[in-house]
Design a protein around this motif. Structure first.
Motif, PDB file in Angstrom:
ATOM      1  N   VAL A  23       8.910  55.899 -23.730  1.00  0.00           N
ATOM      2  CA  VAL A  23      10.115  55.485 -24.455  1.00  0.00           C
ATOM      3  C   VAL A  23       9.927  54.052 -24.947  1.00  0.00           C
ATOM      4  O   VAL A  23       9.424  53.197 -24.214  1.00  0.00           O
ATOM      5  CB  VAL A  23      11.362  55.581 -23.557  1.00  0.00           C
ATOM      6  N   GLN A  24      10.344  53.790 -26.189  1.00  0.00           N
ATOM      7  CA  GLN A  24      10.215  52.453 -26.774  1.00  0.00           C
ATOM      8  C   GLN A  24      11.170  51.468 -26.098  1.00  0.00           C
ATOM      9  O   GLN A  24      12.297  51.811 -25.734  1.00  0.00           O
ATOM     10  CB  GLN A  24      10.529  52.498 -28.268  1.00  0.00           C
ATOM     11  N   ILE A  25      10.693  50.232 -25.941  1.00  0.00           N
ATOM     12  CA  ILE A  25      11.519  49.131 -25.462  1.00  0.00           C
ATOM     13  C   ILE A  25      11.912  48.285 -26.678  1.00  0.00           C
ATOM     14  O   ILE A  25      11.065  47.960 -27.512  1.00  0.00           O
ATOM     15  CB  ILE A  25      10.746  48.273 -24.439  1.00  0.00           C
ATOM     16  N   HIS A  26      13.174  47.945 -26.780  1.00  0.00           N
ATOM     17  CA  HIS A  26      13.660  47.218 -27.962  1.00  0.00           C
ATOM     18  C   HIS A  26      13.539  45.714 -27.773  1.00  0.00           C
ATOM     19  O   HIS A  26      13.443  45.200 -26.655  1.00  0.00           O
ATOM     20  CB  HIS A  26      15.113  47.606 -28.257  1.00  0.00           C
ATOM     21  N   SER A  27      13.594  45.030 -28.894  1.00  0.00           N
ATOM     22  CA  SER A  27      13.503  43.576 -28.898  1.00  0.00           C
ATOM     23  C   SER A  27      14.890  42.967 -28.740  1.00  0.00           C
ATOM     24  O   SER A  27      15.877  43.506 -29.243  1.00  0.00           O
ATOM     25  CB  SER A  27      12.849  43.089 -30.190  1.00  0.00           C
ATOM     26  N   SER A  28      14.941  41.827 -28.056  1.00  0.00           N
ATOM     27  CA  SER A  28      16.218  41.103 -27.929  1.00  0.00           C
ATOM     28  C   SER A  28      16.534  40.321 -29.204  1.00  0.00           C
ATOM     29  O   SER A  28      17.648  39.837 -29.374  1.00  0.00           O
ATOM     30  CB  SER A  28      16.158  40.146 -26.735  1.00  0.00           C
ATOM     31  N   GLY A  29      15.562  40.181 -30.069  1.00  0.00           N
ATOM     32  CA  GLY A  29      15.742  39.480 -31.342  1.00  0.00           C
ATOM     33  C   GLY A  29      14.898  40.159 -32.402  1.00  0.00           C
ATOM     34  O   GLY A  29      14.679  41.371 -32.349  1.00  0.00           O
ATOM     35  N   PRO A  30      14.362  39.413 -33.354  1.00  0.00           N
ATOM     36  CA  PRO A  30      13.494  40.028 -34.367  1.00  0.00           C
ATOM     37  C   PRO A  30      12.241  40.633 -33.723  1.00  0.00           C
ATOM     38  O   PRO A  30      11.667  40.046 -32.799  1.00  0.00           O
ATOM     39  CB  PRO A  30      13.143  38.858 -35.293  1.00  0.00           C
ATOM     40  N   ASP A  31      11.832  41.781 -34.221  1.00  0.00           N
ATOM     41  CA  ASP A  31      10.587  42.385 -33.736  1.00  0.00           C
ATOM     42  C   ASP A  31       9.477  42.260 -34.780  1.00  0.00           C
ATOM     43  O   ASP A  31       8.397  42.817 -34.609  1.00  0.00           O
ATOM     44  CB  ASP A  31      10.790  43.856 -33.364  1.00  0.00           C
ATOM     45  N   LYS A  32       9.760  41.480 -35.849  1.00  0.00           N
ATOM     46  CA  LYS A  32       8.776  41.275 -36.908  1.00  0.00           C
ATOM     47  C   LYS A  32       8.559  39.778 -37.139  1.00  0.00           C
ATOM     48  O   LYS A  32       9.466  38.970 -36.927  1.00  0.00           O
ATOM     49  CB  LYS A  32       9.231  41.916 -38.222  1.00  0.00           C
ATOM     50  N   ILE A  33       7.361  39.462 -37.587  1.00  0.00           N
ATOM     51  CA  ILE A  33       7.072  38.103 -38.037  1.00  0.00           C
ATOM     52  C   ILE A  33       6.275  38.207 -39.335  1.00  0.00           C
ATOM     53  O   ILE A  33       5.721  39.267 -39.661  1.00  0.00           O
ATOM     54  CB  ILE A  33       6.265  37.288 -37.002  1.00  0.00           C
ATOM     55  N   ASN A  34       6.205  37.114 -40.054  1.00  0.00           N
ATOM     56  CA  ASN A  34       5.414  37.060 -41.278  1.00  0.00           C
ATOM     57  C   ASN A  34       4.167  36.220 -41.011  1.00  0.00           C
ATOM     58  O   ASN A  34       4.265  35.079 -40.547  1.00  0.00           O
ATOM     59  CB  ASN A  34       6.213  36.462 -42.431  1.00  0.00           C
ATOM     60  N   VAL A  35       3.006  36.792 -41.303  1.00  0.00           N
ATOM     61  CA  VAL A  35       1.743  36.116 -41.032  1.00  0.00           C
ATOM     62  C   VAL A  35       1.190  35.562 -42.341  1.00  0.00           C
ATOM     63  O   VAL A  35       1.019  36.295 -43.321  1.00  0.00           O
ATOM     64  CB  VAL A  35       0.728  37.086 -40.390  1.00  0.00           C
ATOM     65  N   LEU A  36       0.905  34.256 -42.343  1.00  0.00           N
ATOM     66  CA  LEU A  36       0.349  33.580 -43.512  1.00  0.00           C
ATOM     67  C   LEU A  36      -1.166  33.497 -43.404  1.00  0.00           C
ATOM     68  O   LEU A  36      -1.733  33.698 -42.316  1.00  0.00           O
ATOM     69  CB  LEU A  36       0.945  32.172 -43.622  1.00  0.00           C
ATOM     70  N   PRO A  37      -1.848  33.187 -44.513  1.00  0.00           N
ATOM     71  CA  PRO A  37      -3.317  33.065 -44.451  1.00  0.00           C
ATOM     72  C   PRO A  37      -3.730  31.928 -43.527  1.00  0.00           C
ATOM     73  O   PRO A  37      -2.941  31.039 -43.195  1.00  0.00           O
ATOM     74  CB  PRO A  37      -3.714  32.769 -45.903  1.00  0.00           C
ATOM     75  N   GLN A  38      -5.000  31.972 -43.118  1.00  0.00           N
ATOM     76  CA  GLN A  38      -5.536  30.876 -42.324  1.00  0.00           C
ATOM     77  C   GLN A  38      -5.356  29.563 -43.078  1.00  0.00           C
ATOM     78  O   GLN A  38      -5.592  29.482 -44.284  1.00  0.00           O
ATOM     79  CB  GLN A  38      -7.023  31.098 -42.036  1.00  0.00           C
ATOM     80  N   GLU A  39      -4.980  28.547 -42.360  1.00  0.00           N
ATOM     81  CA  GLU A  39      -4.680  27.259 -43.008  1.00  0.00           C
ATOM     82  C   GLU A  39      -5.920  26.653 -43.656  1.00  0.00           C
ATOM     83  O   GLU A  39      -5.831  25.998 -44.680  1.00  0.00           O
ATOM     84  CB  GLU A  39      -4.108  26.291 -41.967  1.00  0.00           C
ATOM     85  N   ASP A  40      -7.102  26.897 -43.067  1.00  0.00           N
ATOM     86  CA  ASP A  40      -8.315  26.289 -43.616  1.00  0.00           C
ATOM     87  C   ASP A  40      -9.011  27.182 -44.618  1.00  0.00           C
ATOM     88  O   ASP A  40     -10.014  26.802 -45.186  1.00  0.00           O
ATOM     89  CB  ASP A  40      -9.287  25.921 -42.491  1.00  0.00           C
ATOM     90  N   LYS A  41      -8.481  28.441 -44.843  1.00  0.00           N
ATOM     91  CA  LYS A  41      -9.129  29.358 -45.785  1.00  0.00           C
ATOM     92  C   LYS A  41      -8.055  30.117 -46.550  1.00  0.00           C
ATOM     93  O   LYS A  41      -7.897  31.314 -46.440  1.00  0.00           O
ATOM     94  CB  LYS A  41     -10.046  30.341 -45.055  1.00  0.00           C
ATOM     95  N   VAL A  42      -7.286  29.368 -47.329  1.00  0.00           N
ATOM     96  CA  VAL A  42      -6.152  29.958 -48.041  1.00  0.00           C
ATOM     97  C   VAL A  42      -6.606  30.990 -49.053  1.00  0.00           C
ATOM     98  O   VAL A  42      -5.917  31.949 -49.353  1.00  0.00           O
ATOM     99  CB  VAL A  42      -5.331  28.845 -48.743  1.00  0.00           C
ATOM    100  N   GLU A  43      -7.832  30.844 -49.568  1.00  0.00           N
ATOM    101  CA  GLU A  43      -8.280  31.746 -50.628  1.00  0.00           C
ATOM    102  C   GLU A  43      -8.488  33.170 -50.127  1.00  0.00           C
ATOM    103  O   GLU A  43      -8.622  34.088 -50.916  1.00  0.00           O
ATOM    104  CB  GLU A  43      -9.578  31.215 -51.247  1.00  0.00           C
ATOM    105  N   GLU A  44      -8.510  33.407 -48.790  1.00  0.00           N
ATOM    106  CA  GLU A  44      -8.760  34.743 -48.255  1.00  0.00           C
ATOM    107  C   GLU A  44      -7.470  35.443 -47.873  1.00  0.00           C
ATOM    108  O   GLU A  44      -7.455  36.294 -47.006  1.00  0.00           O
ATOM    109  CB  GLU A  44      -9.688  34.660 -47.024  1.00  0.00           C
TER     110      GLU A  44
END
Length: 572
Positions: free
Chosen positions: A295-316
């Protein structure tokens, strides 16, 4: 004188007539004698078969686990290390719950995505941690660990997913850890497979009831046949035993001796069935689908995040992270619906049958194991039209099986492993131990050996699985020594659909423990692994003992990539 002869003639005639009259009056009885004899024979056989019963096994873990050849001091040391490495936290004895309400409840339990250490945004290469707190059905926090949790991170719109590592803090809290490998929105999923209280029941069954799946064999001589119970460990004080211990490996196997026949009249081996009423009504409440089982366990808040590119390799920003940047590395992950192994290895896509045939050209592929190994055989035969299966007049779900592609000179074979094997009926002559089969291979650069052996050992103490893998490992070492170019691939265990009944015999918890032992025992050997566990856990399709075709394709692509690795471009 003539008068005496006449007198004797009359007496003789009287006796002859009396005999004829007797025969005529009793001829029906005489005709029934043969039928009665045959009927008595079949009544005897019926009584023999009616005596087939499952014996009561003494609840003695040591007796079952340490049958067979005495392990060496080094083997005993390794066994202790392996058992310690898979040790699972137990509920404290004084805190054993008295009711279901005091056990782990996925509905009241929650997880929280912890912020980054610096409080900044998430980037590729960071590690995400989700903190899980378990509660019981009354909403009270749990104070001890031992729950079986699974963690998954996925981005459905990208066809991306991976498995997280779960750390038990043994106080009711758990951490699910994920390396962030791709850019975009990612969602955390946490699942309760079994509560700590349910795991305690499963562990007790494994140690005390290795007979909960029982086996049988038929013995036959002429018209007489008998069936008796067989297993790896049978109590010898109930009735005489037939000893079928393997002469080469010392792997034990026994059947109760038939009442009328000798031990050498055994003709087959089969699964006898599953014992019922193994747990109490209160314990049965710990294995309720939709309540506390997967059975799934729910999150107490957001269960998603937004992932940005690596700070030192933005072009990838459109590409996932390079494997060498991963600190906490699972074996692989899905991206664009394709499995991507980590560790620097590249998996090729074999989407055309011609590519598969070209890869396997001039190869002999020997597959050994349970039905999950047979699934690979069936996939290849179904995918490559030139691979023609030979009719060896064996049952399709048992084998042995063989297919040949004469155009590309490919020979593909499958054979099931030796007992314990829960197949319907296997002829005694076809019961072979993998280690003995490996010793019969010549090996070489044109030979591939694929192994999958785990599911049928879930009801036995771990020591029995360790012993079996030890024999296989020794045979593989001998094979590699005499033919170093032989390619050896091992398929790991995988998750499956669970209900109460399946949990008691084939729970994912049993499979996880076997899988951890398998990986540890073959680590450092020149053996390659297809990670079926992570492939099935990360994939969005439902868990199944025999994974669906899309997942099998990923496994076969991985196998073929080992056989025909991608050629690295030469660097100037």
């Amino acid at each position: 004188m003539s008068r005496n002869l006449s007198k004797y003639a009359l007496i003789f005639l009287f006796l002859a007539l009396s005999g004829i009259i007797f025969l005529l009056r009793n001829i029906h009885t005489l005709e029934n004698w043969n039928c009665q004899a045959i009927s008595a024979f079949y009544q005897l056989q019926s009584r023999v078969h009616s005596s087939f019963r499952v014996p009561t096994l003494h609840h003695n873990h040591t007796f079952c686990a340490h049958l067979g050849q005495k392990p060496s001091p080094d083997d005993e040391l390794e066994e202790r290390y392996l058992l310690d490495s898979i040790a699972w936290p137990s509920p404290p004895p004084h805190s054993a719950p008295t009711t279901l309400r005091q056990t782990s409840d996925p509905v009241h339990s929650l997880f929280t995505i912890l912020p980054t250490k610096e409080g900044r945004e998430w980037h590729v290469g960071d590690e995400l941690e989700a903190l899980v707190q378990m509660h019981d059905f009354q909403g009270r926090p749990k104070s001890y660990g031992g729950d079986f949790l699974l963690a998954r991170l996925h981005s459905p719109e990208l066809g991306a997913a991976m498995v997280g590592r779960v750390v038990d803090h043994k106080n009711g809290f758990y951490s699910a850890l994920f390396p962030l490998l791709w850019v975009g929105s990612v969602q955390v999923e946490i699942m309760l497979v079994h509560s700590s209280e349910a795991v305690a029941v499963l562990r007790r069954l494994r140690e005390e009831r290795p007979d909960r799946v029982f086996f049988k064999s038929m013995f036959r001589l002429g018209l007489l046949s008998e069936t008796t119970v067989c297993n790896m460990c049978l109590p010898p004080d109930q009735q005489p035993l037939c000893n079928y211990t393997d002469l080469y490996t010392g792997e034990p196997w026994y059947c109760y001796k038939p009442k009328m026949l000798s031990c050498d009249t055994r003709i087959n081996h089969a699964k006898g069935g599953y014992l019922k009423n193994l747990i109490t009504n209160k314990e049965a409440l710990l294995f309720k689908s939709g309540v506390n089982l997967k059975v799934q366990i729910h999150s107490s808040g957001p269960d998603k995040i937004n992932v940005l590119p690596q700070e030192d390799k933005v072009e990838e920003e459109s590409s996932p992270i390079k494997p060498e940047h991963v600190q906490l590395a699972p074996s692989g992950y899905y991206y664009m619906d394709s499995w991507r192994p980590l560790g620097g290895f590249t998996m090729r896509q074999f989407n055309e049958s011609s590519a598969v045939a070209q890869c396997l050209k001039n190869k002999v592929i020997n597959m050994y194991g349970d039905s999950t190994a047979r699934q690979w055989f069936e996939y290849l035969v179904g995918f490559v039209p030139e691979l023609k299966e030979f009719n060896l007049h064996n049952p399709k779900n048992i084998g042995p099986l063989m297919a040949v592609d004469s155009t590309h000179n490919i020979l593909l074979k499958y054979r099931c492993h030796g007992p314990p094997i829960r197949f319907s009926t296997v002829m005694s002559s076809e019961l072979r131990y993998i280690s003995n089969e490996l010793d019969g291979l010549s090996g070489g650069p044109n030979m591939v050996v694929a192994l999958s052996i785990w599911s049928h050992f879930s009801t036995f103490p771990i020591e029995i699985y360790i012993r079996r893998l030890r024999h296989i490992r020794r045979a593989l070492v001998r094979l590699i020594d005499r033919a170093p170019g032989t390619l050896i691939v091992i398929r790991s265990a995988n998750l499956q659909a669970l209900d109460q009944e399946v949990s008691l015999y084939n729970s994912d918890w049993y499979s996880l423990q076997l899988d951890q032992v398998l990986r540890a025992m073959f680590k450092g050997l020149n053996v390659l692994v297809v990670d079926a566990w992570q492939m099935t856990l990360a994939h969005p399709l439902p868990h199944a003992l025999h994974p669906p075709p899309p997942i099998i394709k990923h496994m076969i692509d991985m196998l073929l990539s080992y056989v025909c690795p991608e050629r690295k471009k030469s660097q100037k």
